[in-house]
Design an enzyme around this catalytic site. Structure first.
Site, short mmCIF file in Angstrom:
data_model
loop_
_atom_site.label_atom_id
_atom_site.label_comp_id
_atom_site.label_asym_id
_atom_site.label_seq_id
_atom_site.Cartn_x
_atom_site.Cartn_y
_atom_site.Cartn_z
N ASN A 130 0.87 -1.09 0.01
CA ASN A 130 -0.02 -0.08 -0.03
C ASN A 130 0.76 1.32 -0.07
O ASN A 130 0.41 2.23 -0.68
CB ASN A 130 -1.00 0.14 1.05
N GLU A 228 4.24 -4.22 12.35
CA GLU A 228 3.24 -2.99 11.99
C GLU A 228 2.21 -3.76 11.32
O GLU A 228 2.42 -4.20 10.09
CB GLU A 228 4.24 -2.13 11.30
N CYS A 262 -3.32 1.31 6.76
CA CYS A 262 -3.48 0.85 7.93
C CYS A 262 -4.13 1.66 9.18
O CYS A 262 -4.61 1.07 9.81
CB CYS A 262 -2.15 -0.03 8.31
N GLU A 429 8.21 2.48 14.69
CA GLU A 429 8.77 3.03 13.64
C GLU A 429 8.76 4.75 13.60
O GLU A 429 8.19 5.20 14.50
CB GLU A 429 8.26 2.36 12.27
P1 NAD Z 1 0.37 -9.02 3.73
O1 NAD Z 1 0.64 -9.42 4.99
O2 NAD Z 1 -0.40 -9.90 2.76
O3 NAD Z 1 1.91 -8.77 2.91
C1 NAD Z 1 2.86 -7.87 3.71
C2 NAD Z 1 4.27 -8.75 3.06
O4 NAD Z 1 4.53 -9.99 3.56
C3 NAD Z 1 4.57 -8.81 1.63
O5 NAD Z 1 5.78 -8.48 1.11
C4 NAD Z 1 4.23 -10.26 1.21
O6 NAD Z 1 4.59 -10.88 0.32
C5 NAD Z 1 4.75 -10.87 2.82
N1 NAD Z 1 4.36 -12.11 2.98
C6 NAD Z 1 3.08 -12.97 2.80
N2 NAD Z 1 3.14 -14.08 3.06
C7 NAD Z 1 4.21 -14.41 4.20
C8 NAD Z 1 4.85 -15.33 4.70
N3 NAD Z 1 4.34 -16.35 4.80
N4 NAD Z 1 6.02 -15.04 5.02
C9 NAD Z 1 6.61 -14.12 5.05
N5 NAD Z 1 6.20 -12.94 4.43
C10 NAD Z 1 5.13 -12.95 3.78
O7 NAD Z 1 -0.26 -7.76 3.77
P2 NAD Z 1 -0.40 -6.57 2.19
O8 NAD Z 1 -1.71 -7.39 1.85
O9 NAD Z 1 0.84 -6.66 1.41
O10 NAD Z 1 -0.70 -5.43 3.05
C11 NAD Z 1 -1.89 -5.02 3.66
C12 NAD Z 1 -1.76 -5.34 5.10
O11 NAD Z 1 -0.72 -4.39 5.79
C13 NAD Z 1 -3.02 -4.54 5.82
O12 NAD Z 1 -3.53 -5.63 7.00
C14 NAD Z 1 -2.38 -3.33 6.42
O13 NAD Z 1 -3.29 -3.08 7.69
C15 NAD Z 1 -0.92 -3.53 6.84
N6 NAD Z 1 -0.31 -2.61 6.90
C16 NAD Z 1 -0.05 -2.23 8.20
C17 NAD Z 1 1.08 -0.94 8.40
C18 NAD Z 1 1.20 -0.62 9.64
O14 NAD Z 1 2.30 0.22 9.67
N7 NAD Z 1 0.66 -0.88 10.94
C19 NAD Z 1 1.23 -0.26 7.36
C20 NAD Z 1 0.86 -0.49 6.01
C21 NAD Z 1 -0.04 -1.62 5.81
#
Ligand code: NAD
Length: 450
Positions: A130, A228, A262, A429
């Protein structure tokens, strides 16, 4: 094997990339490990100079980076420019912070103890789709400042800005092997980084679901982990608030980045005495959100990142919502700004939608507002709108969330700590707090006897 990167606003390909697997992840960790001894020994002032140069290069290439981000994520170009501006600010901030993250001297019996901040080693940075460049910089800045080397894994859907940032690191003079970018699947490359014995820490941003896997996988090698994760934040509107200002700000805090944020304040809690009036103002303000081509300077909201994301978002809206905006009649993963009236028990109010859907929920009084606001497994951010300063502070202190704003709708500032309570994760962070997550404290006792 290659894979195709799409522009979500056109559904057309914009890049064809090699997909890395376990072998490439292992090679990246080996390079980072080899680069660690000399990078961690670079004098803080010299590391600061390199980070400052990197910040300047981001500024010089800002328009290109913003266009990459806009085309790859579908975000409006004006917003993408702001995000790239923040990337540069983050590197400037940590360049300035490096030689201010210092230890203490502690007088103790028989001598004195000194504390040192030591780097961790190789750090795996796993980021979501995102805010790809922004969130990468939040991790890269403090990790490099503390003397760690890194392997950065961007999300499969949006790897392009991370690759360009990697090139800029080299151009800035960061030695080869210090920053490694590996583009591959989370379940393969991400999982390998989590389990790799030579990775000392995983800094993860993504869903709570994958965050759990990170914690489980890291247990094997007792890796340091910062998480996060998701959010379901509340935008709390009291009857004494400046309703016009609060309503004008509300669309930004839930529809920005097409709701894929998020920090999205996707639960709008409104005191019942002003509920109807505020709902009307909110719908008027939502009607004004300009949805369309992300390359257009006037656009405020683009499409969602993928067809799959659109399907997920649509599954949250049953029947006719209170308000549904317009979307372009063109290719692209569009979803309209949507306002629904809900109870806090409804799925739309309990789960992270990650799309432009606002759930409006009434409350009776201050205690009720706090109860509803905290009635969620998440605890990332939120806003409180009131003209009563004491109430603002009372409610802020009682809210179980890491990042709050009063009479404002934004959560993220380079200088201030950012992170969650409860299932929104742990660790902070940004600001000086982030440096604690990329270093160990070492205590050395020096005897003054004899
Ligand atoms: P996601 O959890 O699907 O993926 C995040 C990252 O993790 C990607 O690079 C993905 O390839 C990797 N990943 C996926 N499966 C994995 C595994 N089994 N092992 C290791 N890495 C793996 O999330 P997304 O769909 O890319 O992003 C959206 C989510 O991120 C939402 O829930 C959002 O709230 C959260 N987010 C949080 C923050 C924050 O700072 N709190 C900021 C932005 C997004």
């Amino acid at each position: 094997m290659t894979f195709t990167v799409l522009n979500p606003a056109t559904e057309l390909p914009i890049a064809e990339l090699e997909q890395a697997g376990v072998e490439e992840a292992d090679a990246a960790v080996a390079w980072a490990k080899a680069a660690y001894p000399s990078w961690s020994a670079v004098a803080p002032g010299d590391r600061a100079r390199l980070l400052r140069r990197l910040a300047t290069l981001v500024e010089e290439n800002a328009e290109e980076l913003a266009r990459i981000e806009s085309e790859n994520v579908g975000k409006p170009i004006s917003g993408a420019r702001g995000e790239i501006g923040m990337v540069a600010q983050v590197f400037h901030f940590y360049a300035g912070a490096i030689d201010k993250h210092v230890g203490e001297t502690i007088p103790v019996a028989g001598g004195v103890a000194a504390t040192f901040r030591e780097p961790l080693g190789v750090v795996g940075l796993i980021v979501p789709w995102n805010f790809p460049a922004n969130i990468a910089s939040w991790k890269l800045g403090p990790a490099l400042a503390c003397g760690n080397t890194v392997v950065l894994k961007p999300a499969e859907l949006t790897p392009l800005s991370a690759l360009r940032l990697g090139e800029l690191c080299l151009e800035a003079g960061v030695p080869e092997g210090v920053v490694n970018v590996v583009v591959g699947k989370g379940s393969v490359v991400g999982q390998r980084l989590i389990e790799h014995p030579d990775v000392a820490k995983i800094a993860f941003t993504g869903s709570t679901e994958v965050g759990r896997l990170v914690m489980q996988g890291a247990a094997g090698t007792i890796k340091r982990v910062t998480l996060e994760l998701g959010g379901k934040s509340a935008n709390v509107i009291f009857e004494d608030a400046d309703l016009e200002r609060a309503a004008a700000a509300a669309p930004y805090s839930v529809f920005d980045n097409a709701g894929q944020d998020c920090c999205a304040r996707s639960r709008i809690l409104v005191q019942r005495s002003v509920y109807d009036r505020f709902l009307g103002l909110l719908i008027d303000a939502t009607r004004d959100v300009k949805v369309g081509d992300p390359a257009d300077e006037e656009t405020e909201m683009g499409p969602l990142v993928s067809a799959a994301q659109r399907e997920t978002v649509a599954s949250f809206v049953d029947g006719e919502p209170t308000y549904r905006g317009d979307i372009p009649d063109a290719p692209g993963y569009w979803y309209p700004c949507t306002v629904v009236e809900a109870s806090n028990d409804d799925r739309v109010a309990r789960e992270e939608v990650f799309g432009p859907v606002a759930a409006v929920i009434p409350f009776e009084d201050e205690a009720d507002a706090i109860r509803i606001s905290n009635d969620t497994p998440y605890g990332l951010s939120g806003s409180i709108w009131t003209r009563d300063g004491s109430r603002a502070l009372r409610v802020a202190r009682a809210t179980e969330a890491g990042v709050l704003s009063v009479n404002a709708n934004t959560s993220v500032r380079v200088q201030t700590p950012f992170g969650g309570f409860k299932q929104s994760g742990f660790g902070r962070e940004l600001g000086m707090h982030a440096l604690d997550g990329y270093s160990e404290v070492k205590s050395v006792f020096i005897s003054t006897e004899g």
